[in-house]
Write a protein that holds these residues in place. Structure first.
Motif, PDB file in Angstrom:
ATOM      1  N   SER A 110      -8.664  -7.930   4.356  1.00 22.51           N
ATOM      2  CA  SER A 110      -7.634  -9.360   5.129  1.00 22.51           C
ATOM      3  C   SER A 110      -6.406  -9.620   6.141  1.00 22.51           C
ATOM      4  O   SER A 110      -5.681 -10.085   6.701  1.00 22.51           O
ATOM      5  CB  SER A 110      -7.439  -9.934   4.015  1.00 22.51           C
ATOM      6  OG  SER A 110      -6.638  -8.885   2.721  1.00 22.51           O
ATOM      7  N   LYS A 111      -5.849  -7.856   5.714  1.00 25.36           N
ATOM      8  CA  LYS A 111      -4.494  -8.087   7.307  1.00 25.36           C
ATOM      9  C   LYS A 111      -4.797  -6.674   7.782  1.00 25.36           C
ATOM     10  O   LYS A 111      -5.051  -5.820   7.107  1.00 25.36           O
ATOM     11  CB  LYS A 111      -3.205  -8.348   6.217  1.00 25.36           C
ATOM     12  CG  LYS A 111      -3.007  -7.522   4.927  1.00 25.36           C
ATOM     13  CD  LYS A 111      -1.664  -7.778   4.769  1.00 25.36           C
ATOM     14  CE  LYS A 111      -0.954  -6.947   3.607  1.00 25.36           C
ATOM     15  NZ  LYS A 111      -0.009  -7.108   2.987  1.00 25.36           N
ATOM     16  N   ALA A 112      -3.907  -6.616   8.721  1.00 23.42           N
ATOM     17  CA  ALA A 112      -3.411  -5.323   9.035  1.00 23.42           C
ATOM     18  C   ALA A 112      -3.170  -3.774   8.917  1.00 23.42           C
ATOM     19  O   ALA A 112      -1.775  -4.382   8.244  1.00 23.42           O
ATOM     20  CB  ALA A 112      -3.612  -5.331  11.149  1.00 23.42           C
ATOM     21  N   CYS A 113      -3.170  -2.900   8.516  1.00 25.27           N
ATOM     22  CA  CYS A 113      -1.778  -1.654   7.997  1.00 25.27           C
ATOM     23  C   CYS A 113      -1.153  -1.118   8.976  1.00 25.27           C
ATOM     24  O   CYS A 113      -0.871  -1.457  10.143  1.00 25.27           O
ATOM     25  CB  CYS A 113      -2.908  -0.563   7.452  1.00 25.27           C
ATOM     26  SG  CYS A 113      -4.107  -0.336   6.289  1.00 25.27           S
ATOM     27  N   PRO A 114      -0.176  -1.022   8.915  1.00 28.94           N
ATOM     28  CA  PRO A 114       1.106  -0.828   9.223  1.00 28.94           C
ATOM     29  C   PRO A 114       0.388   0.795  10.358  1.00 28.94           C
ATOM     30  O   PRO A 114      -0.046   1.289   9.645  1.00 28.94           O
ATOM     31  CB  PRO A 114       2.164  -0.781   7.961  1.00 28.94           C
ATOM     32  CG  PRO A 114       2.028  -1.567   7.273  1.00 28.94           C
ATOM     33  CD  PRO A 114       0.389  -1.114   6.963  1.00 28.94           C
ATOM     34  N   GLU A 115       1.466   1.293  10.923  1.00 33.11           N
ATOM     35  CA  GLU A 115       0.819   2.007  11.715  1.00 33.11           C
ATOM     36  C   GLU A 115       1.462   3.293  10.841  1.00 33.11           C
ATOM     37  O   GLU A 115       1.983   4.182   9.867  1.00 33.11           O
ATOM     38  CB  GLU A 115       2.084   2.655  12.770  1.00 33.11           C
ATOM     39  CG  GLU A 115       1.719   3.306  14.136  1.00 33.11           C
ATOM     40  CD  GLU A 115       2.731   3.531  15.278  1.00 33.11           C
ATOM     41  OE1 GLU A 115       2.637   4.558  15.859  1.00 33.11           O
ATOM     42  OE2 GLU A 115       3.439   2.295  15.164  1.00 33.11           O
ATOM     43  N   LYS A 116       0.753   4.449  11.107  1.00 30.84           N
ATOM     44  CA  LYS A 116       0.012   5.462  10.691  1.00 30.84           C
ATOM     45  C   LYS A 116      -0.123   4.976   8.980  1.00 30.84           C
ATOM     46  O   LYS A 116       0.108   6.319   7.716  1.00 30.84           O
ATOM     47  CB  LYS A 116       2.088   6.357  10.388  1.00 30.84           C
ATOM     48  CG  LYS A 116       2.423   6.542  11.853  1.00 30.84           C
ATOM     49  CD  LYS A 116       3.250   7.363  11.495  1.00 30.84           C
ATOM     50  CE  LYS A 116       3.836   7.656  12.860  1.00 30.84           C
ATOM     51  NZ  LYS A 116       5.311   8.560  13.331  1.00 30.84           N
ATOM     52  N   HIS A 117      -0.759   4.689   8.637  1.00 31.97           N
ATOM     53  CA  HIS A 117      -1.483   4.398   7.401  1.00 31.97           C
ATOM     54  C   HIS A 117      -3.129   3.823   7.738  1.00 31.97           C
ATOM     55  O   HIS A 117      -3.036   3.173   8.851  1.00 31.97           O
ATOM     56  CB  HIS A 117      -0.892   2.122   6.456  1.00 31.97           C
ATOM     57  CG  HIS A 117       0.629   2.669   6.122  1.00 31.97           C
ATOM     58  ND1 HIS A 117       1.763   2.886   7.238  1.00 31.97           N
ATOM     59  CD2 HIS A 117       1.776   3.028   5.063  1.00 31.97           C
ATOM     60  CE1 HIS A 117       2.698   2.924   6.671  1.00 31.97           C
ATOM     61  NE2 HIS A 117       2.458   3.544   5.573  1.00 31.97           N
ATOM     62  N   PHE A 118      -3.511   3.954   6.243  1.00 30.78           N
ATOM     63  CA  PHE A 118      -5.173   4.197   6.652  1.00 30.78           C
ATOM     64  C   PHE A 118      -4.987   2.742   5.860  1.00 30.78           C
ATOM     65  O   PHE A 118      -5.233   2.505   4.878  1.00 30.78           O
ATOM     66  CB  PHE A 118      -5.635   5.110   5.734  1.00 30.78           C
ATOM     67  CG  PHE A 118      -5.759   6.868   6.377  1.00 30.78           C
ATOM     68  CD1 PHE A 118      -5.044   7.336   6.006  1.00 30.78           C
ATOM     69  CD2 PHE A 118      -5.082   7.044   7.867  1.00 30.78           C
ATOM     70  CE1 PHE A 118      -4.439   8.809   5.937  1.00 30.78           C
ATOM     71  CE2 PHE A 118      -4.578   7.660   8.379  1.00 30.78           C
ATOM     72  CZ  PHE A 118      -4.416   9.355   7.605  1.00 30.78           C
ATOM     73  N   ALA A 119      -6.414   1.768   6.328  1.00 32.87           N
ATOM     74  CA  ALA A 119      -7.569   1.175   5.895  1.00 32.87           C
ATOM     75  C   ALA A 119      -8.381   1.476   5.169  1.00 32.87           C
ATOM     76  O   ALA A 119      -8.656   2.508   6.030  1.00 32.87           O
ATOM     77  CB  ALA A 119      -7.089   0.049   6.971  1.00 32.87           C
ATOM     78  N   PHE A 120      -8.840   0.884   4.221  1.00 35.58           N
ATOM     79  CA  PHE A 120      -9.697   1.325   3.510  1.00 35.58           C
ATOM     80  C   PHE A 120     -10.178  -0.154   2.537  1.00 35.58           C
ATOM     81  O   PHE A 120     -10.245  -0.944   2.535  1.00 35.58           O
ATOM     82  CB  PHE A 120     -10.131   2.588   2.961  1.00 35.58           C
ATOM     83  CG  PHE A 120      -9.031   2.443   0.744  1.00 35.58           C
ATOM     84  CD1 PHE A 120      -8.252   2.353   0.863  1.00 35.58           C
ATOM     85  CD2 PHE A 120      -9.930   2.218   0.447  1.00 35.58           C
ATOM     86  CE1 PHE A 120      -7.560   2.333  -0.353  1.00 35.58           C
ATOM     87  CE2 PHE A 120      -9.261   1.905  -1.237  1.00 35.58           C
ATOM     88  CZ  PHE A 120      -8.162   2.494  -1.324  1.00 35.58           C
ATOM     89  N   LYS A 121     -11.414   0.371   2.291  1.00 34.19           N
ATOM     90  CA  LYS A 121     -12.289  -0.755   1.740  1.00 34.19           C
ATOM     91  C   LYS A 121     -14.199  -0.095   0.833  1.00 34.19           C
ATOM     92  O   LYS A 121     -14.895   0.972   1.163  1.00 34.19           O
ATOM     93  CB  LYS A 121     -13.257  -1.732   1.858  1.00 34.19           C
ATOM     94  CG  LYS A 121     -13.789  -2.777   1.994  1.00 34.19           C
ATOM     95  CD  LYS A 121     -14.010  -4.212   2.564  1.00 34.19           C
ATOM     96  CE  LYS A 121     -14.529  -5.758   1.213  1.00 34.19           C
ATOM     97  NZ  LYS A 121     -14.898  -6.500   2.464  1.00 34.19           N
TER      98      LYS A 121
END
Length: 231
Positions: free
Chosen positions: A61-72
């Motif tokens: 639903s939203k972007a992750c900050p820099e140097k973080h990983f998004a997952f689902k």
């Protein structure tokens, strides 16, 4: 005779001119309508593009900050639909990739680079828990561990296997039962319990006779919170 011929010629010319005028007017109207529709569609398309919500990695639903990983993650649905694990907009495991199976599906990711280390599944119904235990023991510190069940992920689990998964930050693994839907993200070396975990009994009686619960886990996780205790 000459007068009659001249009259016929005049009538013919008049009919021709009238026909030409009518056709030109109709064509002009159609051209105006076509151009009007074209500009209207163009304006609508522009407005639709302007209001279309942005797409973020893995459909979260939203972007992750820099140097973080998004997952689902999504657990399997009974023995019909396989689990799905997405990291940084890359599908690591899914039925489409043909790399999931009955039991517990696991993806290992380097906690610093985000690179995939390994993907495996272990049959906890008809298989042996020993290879799974050896696999869990081989995970290196600083590794992100993503797990999801498919069909049955609990029958062959023993106390040692559950303890090793608990050491990765899981809370629900101690109560995971036959055909429970479960997804979990933790890490080797973590000193706290992971907030990224969901467990659900496979059957809901709210809809007769049964409604299968297909569980989803979707976050924009601050993995650094997990990893700062690990690295």
């Amino acid at each position: 005779m000459r007068v009659a011929g001249a009259a016929k010629l005049v009538v013919a010319v008049a009919v021709f001119l009238l026909t030409f005028y009518v056709i030109s007017q109709v064509f002009e109207i159609k051209m105006d309508a076509s151009l009007g529709n074209l500009f209207a569609r163009s304006a609508l398309d522009t407005a639709a593009r302007a209001t279309k919500p942005p797409r973020y990695k893995c459909g979260i639903s939203k972007a992750c900050p820099e140097k973080h990983f998004a997952f689902k993650m999504a657990s399997g649905a009974a023995n019909v639909v396989g689990p799905k694990i997405c990291l940084e907009d890359n599908i690591l495991m899914s039925g489409v990739k043909n790399n999931v199976g009955r039991g517990i599906n696991v993806a290992l990711v380097n906690g610093k680079t985000g690179e995939v280390i390994d993907t495996k599944y272990f049959d906890m119904w008809g298989g042996d828990v020993a290879p799974f235990i050896e696999f869990l023991k081989s995970i290196q510190d600083g590794t992100i561990v993503l797990m999801g069940t498919y069909d049955d992920g609990a029958t062959k689990l023993n106390d040692e296997a559950r303890r090793l998964i608990a050491d990765l930050g899981s809370t629900s693994i101690t109560t995971l039962g036959f055909r429970d839907n479960w997804v979990f993200c933790g890490g080797k070396g973590i000193k706290t319990k992971s907030p990224f975990e969901q467990e659900m009994s496979p059957w809901c009686t709210t809809v007769f006779p049964f409604s299968l619960c297909h569980m989803h886990l979707s976050f924009s996780p601050y993995f650094i919170i997990l990893l700062q205790e690990m690295l």
